[in-house]
Design a protein around this motif. Structure first.
Motif, PDB file in Angstrom:
ATOM      1  N   PRO A 130     -15.819 -19.904 -21.490  1.00  0.00           N
ATOM      2  CA  PRO A 130     -16.524 -18.934 -20.636  1.00  0.00           C
ATOM      3  C   PRO A 130     -16.176 -17.473 -20.912  1.00  0.00           C
ATOM      4  CG  PRO A 130     -14.766 -19.990 -19.413  1.00  0.00           C
ATOM      5  CD  PRO A 130     -14.842 -20.697 -20.734  1.00  0.00           C
ATOM      6  N   GLU A 131     -15.029 -17.219 -21.585  1.00  0.00           N
ATOM      7  CA  GLU A 131     -14.670 -15.842 -21.897  1.00  0.00           C
ATOM      8  C   GLU A 131     -15.079 -15.511 -23.328  1.00  0.00           C
ATOM      9  OE1 GLU A 131     -10.778 -13.333 -20.919  1.00  0.00           O
ATOM     10  OE2 GLU A 131     -10.506 -14.536 -22.748  1.00  0.00           O
TER      11      GLU A 131
ATOM     12  N   GLY B 288     -17.069 -16.625 -31.119  1.00  0.00           N
ATOM     13  CA  GLY B 288     -15.904 -17.501 -31.182  1.00  0.00           C
ATOM     14  C   GLY B 288     -14.867 -17.079 -30.162  1.00  0.00           C
ATOM     15  N   ASP B 289     -13.597 -17.345 -30.455  1.00  0.00           N
ATOM     16  CA  ASP B 289     -12.487 -17.069 -29.551  1.00  0.00           C
ATOM     17  C   ASP B 289     -12.423 -15.584 -29.188  1.00  0.00           C
ATOM     18  OD1 ASP B 289      -9.736 -17.911 -28.378  1.00  0.00           O
ATOM     19  OD2 ASP B 289      -9.275 -16.205 -29.688  1.00  0.00           O
ATOM     20  N   ALA B 290     -12.250 -15.296 -27.886  1.00  0.00           N
ATOM     21  CA  ALA B 290     -12.286 -13.914 -27.414  1.00  0.00           C
ATOM     22  C   ALA B 290     -11.155 -13.075 -27.985  1.00  0.00           C
ATOM     23  CB  ALA B 290     -12.248 -13.891 -25.889  1.00  0.00           C
TER      24      ALA B 290
ATOM     25  N   ALA C 176      -9.527  -8.548 -31.712  1.00  0.00           N
ATOM     26  CA  ALA C 176      -8.801  -7.997 -32.857  1.00  0.00           C
ATOM     27  C   ALA C 176      -9.748  -7.624 -33.990  1.00  0.00           C
ATOM     28  CB  ALA C 176      -7.766  -9.007 -33.341  1.00  0.00           C
ATOM     29  N   LEU C 177     -10.723  -8.495 -34.257  1.00  0.00           N
ATOM     30  CA  LEU C 177     -11.624  -8.259 -35.381  1.00  0.00           C
ATOM     31  C   LEU C 177     -12.484  -7.025 -35.181  1.00  0.00           C
ATOM     32  CD1 LEU C 177     -12.706  -9.540 -38.083  1.00  0.00           C
ATOM     33  CD2 LEU C 177     -14.562 -10.467 -36.692  1.00  0.00           C
ATOM     34  N   THR C 178     -12.970  -6.807 -33.955  1.00  0.00           N
ATOM     35  CA  THR C 178     -13.923  -5.717 -33.700  1.00  0.00           C
ATOM     36  C   THR C 178     -13.245  -4.415 -33.265  1.00  0.00           C
ATOM     37  OG1 THR C 178     -14.267  -6.454 -31.406  1.00  0.00           O
ATOM     38  CG2 THR C 178     -15.760  -7.334 -33.096  1.00  0.00           C
TER      39      THR C 178
ATOM     40  N   ARG D 191     -12.988  -8.251 -22.673  1.00  0.00           N
ATOM     41  CA  ARG D 191     -13.237  -9.689 -22.554  1.00  0.00           C
ATOM     42  C   ARG D 191     -13.970  -9.946 -21.245  1.00  0.00           C
ATOM     43  NH1 ARG D 191      -7.622 -12.690 -24.461  1.00  0.00           N
ATOM     44  NH2 ARG D 191      -6.879 -11.034 -25.854  1.00  0.00           N
ATOM     45  N   MET D 192     -15.054 -10.677 -21.349  1.00  0.00           N
ATOM     46  CA  MET D 192     -15.920 -10.886 -20.193  1.00  0.00           C
ATOM     47  C   MET D 192     -16.404 -12.326 -20.136  1.00  0.00           C
ATOM     48  SD  MET D 192     -18.300  -7.439 -20.441  1.00  0.00           S
ATOM     49  CE  MET D 192     -19.146  -7.876 -18.924  1.00  0.00           C
TER      50      MET D 192
END
Length: 464
Positions: free
Chosen positions: A210-211, A274-276, A281-283, A299-300
């Motif tokens: 959900p996140e 994918g994983d929040a 970190a990536l963006t 994160r939402m």
């Protein structure tokens, strides 16, 4: 009309929904759609509650030799949901969603909104690619492709459409799947509302949320194009993980510094598929490309992200004219043009956007779905949004001129047919956009709708 009145009286005895004619005090409310520019008057509005209601409404249209328009969410910018003098089939009473979490499938009724789908699927930690605005109808968005945040990893909405139940032009209820009427399923995957009334969609689901990480740094246009160029280059490496758009708009309200109110800004909005934590970190580099006006990143909850853009254009509040085209590449010159067009928008409510593609979307062969060639890298959209009818000409001209001026950067003249203006250049634009798939679409149209009952769309005319 007396004959129609008699038929409506007879039909009402077994119709579970509502049959509304122009003399009914519910008529004006029932014919209203999201775009305030649309003002059409059907001969009758059939508010359906079941597949059998839809079949009855189609048979009524055939008996009266009337065309048919179909309202799912009523969010199409051209107002295809509403016709003049025909039968408007309204599916807004059919919004059910059934989820099979084991099989990872969702069965979605034809009048459902993406909000309905997201709410039901997220209870199981699942999602299917939908739109960017939660009150968009599932049907309209899906049938012309369906571009949303999850396209990098899971493709378009049509790439996840595994089956459908369709009421065709003779009133029959047919199944479209890989085993039954596979030609019809192929056509529904991008061919628009040309082939019948889809009363049920079945979508493949994927683990999501959900996140999620929603990244949305906002830069001032006046500070130059370098953040956009860096954002573009970011996707040469990460286009298979992130669905994104660069959206030009006008700053205003308490979320922005007061000294920036009224200035043009651009948002580098994206969701990591994918994983929040990985996505954050990536963006992060997208948030460090210069001085920010503000930053909406964080994160939402996935459903909250899906509703973030709803407030931009509340239903019925604005007049809208949108045009979009696919781009082969995103050159510095195209970025400069997009900035120039954004600065020239006559309305502060208007937005324009550059969308990234690639990833899972690009991996689908051109002939695998009616949608066609996937080799474009980007899309450019100009969304004219304003309030005063006196400003219609200026705002339509802005969208059309920007669209025309970007033609030299286009991808074989192809356009996203959910954002195709008001249909004034329907025939040529539609044929060009489908390319080599158009011939097969005409054959399928002729098979399932030889009299072109379903023509309030980016129409594919049957063979004479």
């Amino acid at each position: 009309m007396n004959d129609l009145s008699n038929m409506l009286e007879t039909l009402s005895l077994e119709f579970s929904g509502n049959l509304i004619d122009p003399d009914d005090n519910r008529f004006n409310g029932a014919r209203a759609v999201w775009n305030a520019m649309i003002d059409r008057r059907p001969a009758v509005i059939a508010q359906c509650k079941s597949a059998s209601d839809v079949q009855a409404a189609v048979k009524l249209a055939v008996a009266q030799d009337l065309p048919i328009s179909i309202k799912g969410g009523g969010h199409n910018v051209a107002g295809h949901a509403v016709c003049d003098g025909g039968v408007m089939i309204d599916l807004s009473g059919m919004r059910g969603v059934e989820v099979d979490p084991t099989a990872r499938l969702a069965k979605v009724q034809g009048g459902a909104l993406w909000r309905d789908v997201d709410t039901a699927t997220q209870k199981h930690g699942l999602a299917t690619p939908g739109g960017l605005i939660s009150d968009t109808g599932v049907a309209g968005l899906t049938l012309s492709g369906g571009i949303g945040w999850l396209r990098a990893k899971h493709g378009l909405s049509i790439d996840n459409l595994v089956a459908a139940d369709v009421v065709t032009a003779d009133g029959s209820l047919v199944r479209a799947s890989t085993d039954e009427n596979p030609d019809l399923l192929w056509a529904l995957r991008g061919g628009g509302g040309n082939f019948g009334v889809v009363v049920n969609f079945e979508f493949a689901l994927h683990p999501m949320g959900p996140e999620v990480m929603f990244t949305a740094p906002i830069y001032l246009v006046e500070d130059g194009p370098e953040p956009i160029r860096a954002w573009r280059d970011f996707f040469a490496q990460h286009g298979d993980k992130v669905g994104s758009l660069c959206e030009f708009s006008t700053a205003g309200g308490e979320d922005f510094p007061e000294e920036h109110w009224g200035k043009r800004v651009f948002t580098l909005a994206c969701i990591y598929n994918g994983d929040a934590a990985e996505g954050e970190a990536l963006t992060q580099p997208l948030r460090e490309l210069g001085e920010l006006s503000t930053d909406f990143s964080g994160r939402m909850n996935y459903c909250d992200v899906q509703q973030l853009f709803d407030t931009l254009v509340p239903a019925g509040d604005f007049r809208c004219y949108w045009k979009a085209r696919y781009l082969s590449d995103l050159s510095d010159e195209m970025i400069d043009l997009a900035i120039s067009n954004a600065l020239a928008a006559p309305s502060d409510n208007s937005i324009s956007s550059l969308w990234n593609f690639g990833g899972a979307t690009a991996k689908v062969a051109a002939g695998a779905t009616a949608f066609g060639d996937r080799s474009f890298g980007w899309m450019y959209s100009l969304d004219g949004i304003w309030s005063d009818p006196a400003d219609d000409a200026a705002n339509i001209a802005w969208s059309r001129d920007g669209w025309s001026n970007s033609e030299r950067f286009g991808h074989h003249g192809r356009a996203y047919l959910n954002f195709a203006g008001h249909g004034e250049d329907n025939a040529e634009l539609t044929q060009t956009s489908f390319g080599p798939n158009y011939k097969r679409l005409v054959e399928i149209k002729t098979k399932f709708d030889p009299q072109n009952r379903f023509r309030f769309n980016q129409n594919i005319a049957p063979e004479a």
